[in-house]
Design a protein around this motif. Structure first.
Motif, PDB file in Angstrom:
ATOM      1  N   SER A  31     -50.196 153.559 116.591  1.00 35.55           N
ATOM      2  CA  SER A  31     -50.192 153.116 118.061  1.00 35.55           C
ATOM      3  C   SER A  31     -51.294 152.264 118.043  1.00 35.55           C
ATOM      4  N   PRO A  33     -53.511 149.346 120.889  1.00 36.83           N
ATOM      5  CA  PRO A  33     -53.502 149.230 122.168  1.00 36.83           C
ATOM      6  C   PRO A  33     -52.509 148.324 122.716  1.00 36.83           C
ATOM      7  N   ASN A  34     -51.722 147.163 121.822  1.00 34.38           N
ATOM      8  CA  ASN A  34     -50.487 146.372 122.617  1.00 34.38           C
ATOM      9  C   ASN A  34     -49.525 146.482 121.651  1.00 34.38           C
ATOM     10  N   ALA A  35     -49.573 147.289 120.670  1.00 37.01           N
ATOM     11  CA  ALA A  35     -48.308 147.437 119.637  1.00 37.01           C
ATOM     12  C   ALA A  35     -48.327 148.570 118.854  1.00 37.01           C
ATOM     13  N   ASP A  36     -47.081 148.707 118.266  1.00 34.66           N
ATOM     14  CA  ASP A  36     -47.050 149.892 117.178  1.00 34.66           C
ATOM     15  C   ASP A  36     -47.057 149.161 115.604  1.00 34.66           C
TER      16      ASP A  36
END
Length: 110
Positions: A31, A33-36
């Motif tokens: 994980s 901050p803005n994606a996996d």
């Protein structure tokens, strides 16, 4: 989505980079901050998405997965705009355009 000939080594590196040593034990899903981020070996990537994984590599970003609310609407929108796409399981796969480098994968969220 990334591809590696040695995903385990990359999992260790990425888990340190994202300061989450437990991520390596959580199936290699990281994980950010803005994606996996997932790292697959080349054979698993090809089997899952029906795309060639390319030349051997330590680590290469090979696809971007977008969450969509309705896969049927997305498929119709792609077709209406003459964007060739394929279905791989529950994913809509758009092969990389020349110079683009990454496939676009659309996955319905429920």
């Amino acid at each position: 989505m990334a591809v590696s000939d040695a995903p385990g080594k990359q999992h260790e590196l990425i888990s340190i980079s994202v300061d989450n040593p437990a991520a390596e034990r959580q199936g290699g899903m990281f994980s950010l901050p803005n994606a996996d981020l997932s790292v697959l070996d080349r054979a698993a990537f090809t089997a899952r998405f029906g795309l060639p994984a390319g030349a051997p590599t330590d680590l290469r970003f090979a696809a971007v997965v977008f969450s969509v609310r309705n896969a049927n609407v997305t498929s119709r929108l792609l077709a209406a705009n003459s964007i060739q796409h394929d279905i791989a399981g529950n994913d809509i796969v758009v092969q990389p355009a020349p110079g683009q480098g990454a496939a676009f994968i659309f996955r319905e969220t429920k």
